[in-house]
Scaffold this motif. Structure first.
Motif, mmCIF file in Angstrom:
data_model
loop_
_atom_site.group_PDB
_atom_site.id
_atom_site.type_symbol
_atom_site.label_atom_id
_atom_site.label_comp_id
_atom_site.label_asym_id
_atom_site.label_seq_id
_atom_site.Cartn_x
_atom_site.Cartn_y
_atom_site.Cartn_z
ATOM 1 N N PHE A 73 0.880 -1.121 -0.080
ATOM 2 C CA PHE A 73 -0.077 0.194 0.015
ATOM 3 C C PHE A 73 0.655 1.134 0.187
ATOM 4 O O PHE A 73 1.731 1.338 0.821
ATOM 5 C CB PHE A 73 -0.680 -0.172 1.222
ATOM 6 C CG PHE A 73 -2.171 -0.988 1.301
ATOM 7 C CD1 PHE A 73 -3.371 -0.622 0.535
ATOM 8 C CD2 PHE A 73 -1.852 -2.432 1.500
ATOM 9 C CE1 PHE A 73 -4.194 -1.666 0.458
ATOM 10 C CE2 PHE A 73 -2.871 -3.217 1.592
ATOM 11 C CZ PHE A 73 -3.950 -2.835 1.013
ATOM 12 N N SER A 74 0.770 1.916 -0.941
ATOM 13 C CA SER A 74 1.489 3.286 -1.242
ATOM 14 C C SER A 74 0.733 4.474 -0.585
ATOM 15 O O SER A 74 -0.649 4.516 -0.770
ATOM 16 C CB SER A 74 2.082 3.408 -2.544
ATOM 17 O OG SER A 74 1.232 3.724 -3.194
ATOM 18 N N PHE A 75 1.375 5.369 -0.297
ATOM 19 C CA PHE A 75 0.824 6.759 0.218
ATOM 20 C C PHE A 75 1.339 7.790 -0.870
ATOM 21 O O PHE A 75 2.641 8.156 -0.635
ATOM 22 C CB PHE A 75 1.138 7.311 1.556
ATOM 23 C CG PHE A 75 0.530 8.475 2.002
ATOM 24 C CD1 PHE A 75 -0.872 8.484 2.077
ATOM 25 C CD2 PHE A 75 1.347 9.600 2.416
ATOM 26 C CE1 PHE A 75 -1.382 9.871 2.840
ATOM 27 C CE2 PHE A 75 0.688 10.752 2.899
ATOM 28 C CZ PHE A 75 -0.490 10.809 3.029
ATOM 29 N N ASP A 76 0.269 8.117 -1.734
ATOM 30 C CA ASP A 76 0.787 9.034 -2.988
ATOM 31 C C ASP A 76 0.554 10.440 -2.582
ATOM 32 O O ASP A 76 -0.309 11.003 -2.040
ATOM 33 C CB ASP A 76 0.172 8.486 -4.051
ATOM 34 C CG ASP A 76 0.353 7.306 -4.566
ATOM 35 O OD1 ASP A 76 1.474 6.839 -4.574
ATOM 36 O OD2 ASP A 76 -0.445 6.480 -4.695
ATOM 37 N N MET A 77 1.648 11.490 -2.930
ATOM 38 C CA MET A 77 1.383 12.750 -2.664
ATOM 39 C C MET A 77 1.617 13.725 -4.069
ATOM 40 O O MET A 77 2.533 13.195 -4.914
ATOM 41 C CB MET A 77 2.321 13.406 -1.551
ATOM 42 C CG MET A 77 1.820 12.865 -0.362
ATOM 43 S SD MET A 77 2.804 13.459 1.074
ATOM 44 C CE MET A 77 4.328 12.578 1.012
ATOM 45 N N ALA A 78 1.048 14.627 -4.292
ATOM 46 C CA ALA A 78 1.380 15.492 -5.464
ATOM 47 C C ALA A 78 1.380 16.963 -5.023
ATOM 48 O O ALA A 78 0.342 17.399 -4.277
ATOM 49 C CB ALA A 78 0.188 15.315 -6.519
ATOM 50 N N TYR A 79 2.197 17.609 -5.277
ATOM 51 C CA TYR A 79 2.567 19.151 -4.882
ATOM 52 C C TYR A 79 2.412 20.067 -6.105
ATOM 53 O O TYR A 79 2.923 19.780 -7.069
ATOM 54 C CB TYR A 79 3.856 19.208 -4.032
ATOM 55 C CG TYR A 79 4.153 20.519 -3.695
ATOM 56 C CD1 TYR A 79 5.438 21.186 -4.233
ATOM 57 C CD2 TYR A 79 3.393 21.315 -2.799
ATOM 58 C CE1 TYR A 79 5.847 22.414 -3.629
ATOM 59 C CE2 TYR A 79 3.855 22.479 -2.112
ATOM 60 C CZ TYR A 79 4.938 22.838 -2.917
ATOM 61 O OH TYR A 79 5.214 24.339 -2.261
#
Length: 167
Positions: A73-79
């Motif tokens: 399970f990944s925790f994805d972030m976009a800035y």
């Protein structure tokens, strides 16, 4: 902003948009709950920003047992440094799109920030919980080739991080 009142609204004027999400594991498997519009050879499943992360990719020498190789399970972030973030009520917005900052210069974007936090609500005694380490696996945001392209219809994020927290 330097010299701004840290207790007022101006304390958040440099906060940029940070999106965070997880991608459902059913997109990577061939189970019955996989949406019909996602095929096994869908290009988005091989794109490095949306693909599944196989457990053997992170832990190549670990015995996967009878269940085989499942996905982490990944925790994805976009800035998005050019867009106003959560609770940012700056009056300096674009005249064409009030979600965006008026000043889109690289120096202005470099001065902005985005962040999230969450308390650890389970047993905080890591020895007692048998947690040996926390691992953050950060993906290179400048991947060359078609599997490194960002498919976002409106905004090209400055950086995308895919974080896998292993305990």
């Amino acid at each position: 902003m330097q010299g701004a009142n840290p207790d007022g609204l101006s304390s958040a004027y440099r906060r940029a948009k940070l999106a965070w999400y997880t991608i459902d594991q059913t997109y990577y498997t061939s189970g019955q709950s996989k949406p019909q519009n996602i095929s096994s050879n869908d290009p988005s499943l091989s794109n490095h920003y949306t693909r599944g992360i196989e457990r053997s990719e992170i832990f190549p020498n670990r015995d996967l047992g009878a269940t085989g190789n499942s996905f982490e399970f990944s925790f994805d972030m976009a800035y998005y440094p050019g867009e106003r973030g959560q609770y940012n009520y700056t009056p300096e917005v674009s005249t064409t799109d009030e979600r965006k900052f008026a000043n889109q210069a690289p120096t202005a974007n470099a001065a902005r920030y985005g962040g999230i936090s969450r308390e650890i609500t389970f047993d905080t005694d890591f020895d007692n919980a048998n947690v040996e380490y926390l691992e953050f696996w950060l993906m290179d945001p400048f991947i060359a080739g078609p599997n490194g392209q960002i498919n976002d219809s409106e905004n090209a994020p400055r950086t995308i991080l895919q974080v896998v927290i292993c305990t």
